[in-house]
Design a protein around this motif. Structure first.
Motif, PDB file in Angstrom:
ATOM      1  N   SER A 178      -1.377  -2.138   4.170  1.00 20.72           N
ATOM      2  CA  SER A 178      -1.481  -3.539   3.768  1.00 20.72           C
ATOM      3  C   SER A 178      -0.770  -4.456   4.753  1.00 20.72           C
ATOM      4  CB  SER A 178      -0.900  -3.724   2.360  1.00 20.72           C
ATOM      5  OG  SER A 178      -1.595  -2.927   1.422  1.00 20.72           O
ATOM      6  N   LEU A 179       0.426  -4.076   5.187  1.00 20.40           N
ATOM      7  CA  LEU A 179       1.150  -4.894   6.157  1.00 20.40           C
ATOM      8  C   LEU A 179       0.429  -4.922   7.497  1.00 20.40           C
ATOM      9  CD1 LEU A 179       4.873  -3.898   5.467  1.00 20.40           C
ATOM     10  CD2 LEU A 179       3.669  -5.940   4.686  1.00 20.40           C
ATOM     11  N   ALA A 180      -0.093  -3.770   7.915  1.00 19.73           N
ATOM     12  CA  ALA A 180      -0.774  -3.702   9.208  1.00 19.73           C
ATOM     13  C   ALA A 180      -2.004  -4.592   9.253  1.00 19.73           C
ATOM     14  CB  ALA A 180      -1.170  -2.265   9.523  1.00 19.73           C
ATOM     15  N   GLN A 200      -2.300  -0.834  -8.242  1.00 17.24           N
ATOM     16  CA  GLN A 200      -2.093  -0.567  -6.819  1.00 17.24           C
ATOM     17  C   GLN A 200      -2.955  -1.477  -5.957  1.00 17.24           C
ATOM     18  OE1 GLN A 200      -2.968   3.685  -7.240  1.00 17.24           O
ATOM     19  NE2 GLN A 200      -0.966   4.130  -6.334  1.00 17.24           N
ATOM     20  N   THR A 201      -4.182  -1.676  -6.374  1.00 19.83           N
ATOM     21  CA  THR A 201      -5.072  -2.569  -5.631  1.00 19.83           C
ATOM     22  C   THR A 201      -4.515  -3.989  -5.605  1.00 19.83           C
ATOM     23  OG1 THR A 201      -6.983  -1.222  -6.267  1.00 19.83           O
ATOM     24  CG2 THR A 201      -7.429  -3.459  -5.512  1.00 19.83           C
ATOM     25  N   ALA A 202      -3.988  -4.445  -6.741  1.00 20.18           N
ATOM     26  CA  ALA A 202      -3.403  -5.788  -6.803  1.00 20.18           C
ATOM     27  C   ALA A 202      -2.156  -5.881  -5.933  1.00 20.18           C
ATOM     28  CB  ALA A 202      -3.067  -6.131  -8.253  1.00 20.18           C
ATOM     29  N   TRP A 203      -1.352  -4.808  -5.924  1.00 20.75           N
ATOM     30  CA  TRP A 203      -0.140  -4.795  -5.108  1.00 20.75           C
ATOM     31  C   TRP A 203      -0.488  -4.876  -3.625  1.00 20.75           C
ATOM     32  CZ3 TRP A 203       2.685  -0.274  -2.773  1.00 20.75           C
ATOM     33  CH2 TRP A 203       3.946  -0.649  -2.293  1.00 20.75           C
ATOM     34  N   CYS A 204      -1.523  -4.178  -3.214  1.00 19.27           N
ATOM     35  CA  CYS A 204      -1.956  -4.230  -1.812  1.00 19.27           C
ATOM     36  C   CYS A 204      -2.385  -5.640  -1.429  1.00 19.27           C
ATOM     37  CB  CYS A 204      -3.099  -3.241  -1.577  1.00 19.27           C
ATOM     38  SG  CYS A 204      -2.608  -1.505  -1.626  1.00 19.27           S
ATOM     39  N   ALA A 244       4.830   9.164  -0.899  1.00 16.56           N
ATOM     40  CA  ALA A 244       4.007   8.994   0.298  1.00 16.56           C
ATOM     41  C   ALA A 244       2.833   8.054   0.059  1.00 16.56           C
ATOM     42  CB  ALA A 244       3.506  10.355   0.776  1.00 16.56           C
ATOM     43  N   VAL A 245       2.263   8.080  -1.148  1.00 12.02           N
ATOM     44  CA  VAL A 245       1.130   7.201  -1.430  1.00 12.02           C
ATOM     45  C   VAL A 245       1.556   5.739  -1.311  1.00 12.02           C
ATOM     46  CG1 VAL A 245      -0.475   6.407  -3.202  1.00 12.02           C
ATOM     47  CG2 VAL A 245      -0.135   8.860  -2.855  1.00 12.02           C
ATOM     48  N   ASP A 246       2.679   5.382  -1.925  1.00 13.92           N
ATOM     49  CA  ASP A 246       3.151   4.001  -1.835  1.00 13.92           C
ATOM     50  C   ASP A 246       3.497   3.623  -0.402  1.00 13.92           C
ATOM     51  OD1 ASP A 246       2.794   3.408  -4.459  1.00 13.92           O
ATOM     52  OD2 ASP A 246       4.907   3.262  -4.989  1.00 13.92           O
ATOM     53  N   LEU A 247       4.082   4.557   0.331  1.00 18.84           N
ATOM     54  CA  LEU A 247       4.388   4.278   1.731  1.00 18.84           C
ATOM     55  C   LEU A 247       3.120   3.964   2.510  1.00 18.84           C
ATOM     56  CD1 LEU A 247       6.302   4.203   4.175  1.00 18.84           C
ATOM     57  CD2 LEU A 247       6.055   6.697   4.338  1.00 18.84           C
ATOM     58  N   CYS A 248       2.069   4.737   2.270  1.00 18.08           N
ATOM     59  CA  CYS A 248       0.800   4.488   2.957  1.00 18.08           C
ATOM     60  C   CYS A 248       0.192   3.157   2.555  1.00 18.08           C
ATOM     61  CB  CYS A 248      -0.181   5.631   2.683  1.00 18.08           C
ATOM     62  SG  CYS A 248       0.244   7.171   3.540  1.00 18.08           S
ATOM     63  N   LEU A 249       0.283   2.816   1.280  1.00 19.15           N
ATOM     64  CA  LEU A 249      -0.256   1.532   0.831  1.00 19.15           C
ATOM     65  C   LEU A 249       0.496   0.372   1.477  1.00 19.15           C
ATOM     66  CD1 LEU A 249      -0.876   2.196  -2.974  1.00 19.15           C
ATOM     67  CD2 LEU A 249      -2.516   2.307  -1.086  1.00 19.15           C
ATOM     68  N   LEU A 277       0.705  -7.684  -0.982  1.00 23.35           N
ATOM     69  CA  LEU A 277       1.371  -7.365   0.276  1.00 23.35           C
ATOM     70  C   LEU A 277       0.675  -8.030   1.466  1.00 23.35           C
ATOM     71  CD1 LEU A 277       2.261  -3.571  -0.092  1.00 23.35           C
ATOM     72  CD2 LEU A 277       3.822  -5.519  -0.138  1.00 23.35           C
ATOM     73  N   ARG A 278      -0.657  -8.026   1.456  1.00 20.76           N
ATOM     74  CA  ARG A 278      -1.384  -8.674   2.542  1.00 20.76           C
ATOM     75  C   ARG A 278      -1.075 -10.164   2.583  1.00 20.76           C
ATOM     76  NH1 ARG A 278      -5.469  -5.002   0.815  1.00 20.76           N
ATOM     77  NH2 ARG A 278      -6.498  -6.636  -0.407  1.00 20.76           N
ATOM     78  N   ALA A 279      -0.986 -10.784   1.407  1.00 14.67           N
ATOM     79  CA  ALA A 279      -0.677 -12.214   1.355  1.00 14.67           C
ATOM     80  C   ALA A 279       0.751 -12.487   1.836  1.00 14.67           C
ATOM     81  CB  ALA A 279      -0.857 -12.728  -0.073  1.00 14.67           C
ATOM     82  N   LEU A 280       1.701 -11.652   1.400  1.00 19.06           N
ATOM     83  CA  LEU A 280       3.078 -11.820   1.853  1.00 19.06           C
ATOM     84  C   LEU A 280       3.193 -11.641   3.361  1.00 19.06           C
ATOM     85  CD1 LEU A 280       5.072  -9.909  -0.924  1.00 19.06           C
ATOM     86  CD2 LEU A 280       5.128 -12.370  -0.468  1.00 19.06           C
TER      87      LEU A 280
END
Length: 390
Positions: A68-70, A10-14, A59-64, A17-20
């Motif tokens: 990350s996008l924000a 999850q940390t890697a996915w975040c 909901a957890v994935d939605l929050c991540l 997402l920030r990079a994307l």
């Protein structure tokens, strides 16, 4: 998964997402016109596989995703969130035909969704809405089923402060089907934007995404347009908000983290009074307070999301707490960051000038901070009553 920690994946996915968001979404956001739907940005969210996750993740994935996008692109975060908010009732309560027609188009970014709950006289008090759904016809042929219940209505009235209006392709609309019944007399309808009698206008708001008003002039709807069951639409609305309120908190946490990161870099580099700004105890303590509140908000958001995913009974309370604390925290953090940056933070185009404009609205929409406090208090006293009844 524990509520207060993330798995390495999850940390890697975040981080991904920030990079994307920085590399692929922010350039599209910068080309968008403020106050208009940025359809290329929404389409890119679909191509990246983020919009489909609105319907396959918890909901957890939605929050991540939202946090990350924000952190890197608030416009992309908001575009994703509005697709989810408008389409979640279809996903959760729609008929097979409604799902087949709309959800694939939402997921690939071809159709823009909107959640139409607020009215000029019923913003925070959602149960007081007055958009009228009047039966259309008097017999089975003209609008009643075999048991004397309506199966066709005409919607008459207004909605206001609706994100993505008037440019959405369809609206989840909440209308009063039974007068004098409060929350029990509300029905949710899926209303395509091209339905006769539906018009809209843009509102000039402190927001980069479109916000508008909708006018319903005897707009026809039938049982085929109902989401869930007649007179039970308030449950559709509250179920959607219980999912999305913690993720509003995640949006706020993402903005707070971006402001904190910028402040750390600025105060560590800025020369002042014979040293760096960070050498001043008053400044260092403010930065510490910003970090403390941001992390506390993040943990509360994660806990609320995990409670939702596990089916906990106290989700309304946790969702309200997460939304309230995180949005109020983000306001404090962004304001403090602007103060520590000085005049440069007020310059058009500066990150903090952007965040300062973005951070205010979440304390109002999807239930203002005062409403969240009311929900928390109500749930606490209900829990007390349950304990005393045992």
């Amino acid at each position: 998964m524990p509520a207060f920690s993330l798995e390495p994946a999850q940390t890697a996915w975040c981080a991904e997402l920030r990079a994307l968001a920085a590399e692929r979404l922010r350039p599209l956001a910068e080309k968008g016109e403020p106050g208009r739907v940025n359809r290329p940005l929404v389409a890119e969210l679909g191509r990246l596989g983020l919009l489909p996750r609105l319907f396959t993740s918890g909901a957890v994935d939605l929050c991540l995703m939202r946090e990350s996008l924000a952190h890197a692109c608030t416009e992309a975060e908001t575009a994703l969130a509005l697709q989810g908010l408008g389409a979640h009732p279809v996903h959760a309560h729609g008929t097979p035909a409604q799902r087949r027609h709309w959800l694939p188009r939402v997921a690939d970014g071809a159709a823009i969704a909107a959640f139409a709950l607020s009215e000029p006289g019923a913003g925070s008090d959602a149960a007081a809405l007055s958009l009228a759904a009047e039966p259309d016809g008097r017999d089975a042929k003209d609008g009643l089923d075999g048991q004397g219940r309506p199966n066709r209505w005409r919607l008459t009235g207004e909605k206001c402060w609706i994100s993505n209006a008037p440019e959405a392709d369809f609206y989840t609309v909440f209308a009063r089907t039974t007068t004098g019944a409060g929350a029990r007399g509300v029905t949710a309808f899926l209303v395509p934007a091209d339905r006769p009698g539906l018009t809209g206008s843009a509102l000039d708001m402190l927001s980069p995404h479109p916000v508008g008003a909708l006018r319903f002039d005897a707009v026809p709807v039938t049982m085929d347009d109902v989401l869930g069951e007649p007179d039970r639409g308030f449950r559709v609305a509250m179920g959607t908000l219980n999912l999305f309120r913690p993720s509003v908190g995640a949006f706020a946490v993402g903005m707070a983290q971006a402001a904190l990161d910028a402040t750390l870099a600025h105060t560590a580099q800025r020369d002042a009074f014979g040293g760096k700004l960070s050498d001043l105890q008053a400044v260092a303590h403010q930065v510490a307070e910003m970090a403390l509140r941001t992390e506390a908000a993040r943990l509360m958001v994660h806990a609320a999301a995990a409670a939702y995913d596990s089916g906990a009974t106290d989700v309304p309370k946790r969702a309200a707490m997460a939304k309230l604390f995180a949005t109020e925290t983000a306001q404090y953090v962004v304001d403090t960051a602007a103060q520590l940056h000085g005049a440069r933070a007020l310059q058009r185009g500066h990150l903090l000038e952007h965040l300062y404009r973005e951070v205010r609205a979440p304390r109002i929409y999807e239930g203002a901070s005062e409403v969240q406090r009311g929900i928390i208090a109500r749930e606490l006293y209900a829990e007390l009553a349950d304990l005393e009844a045992r």
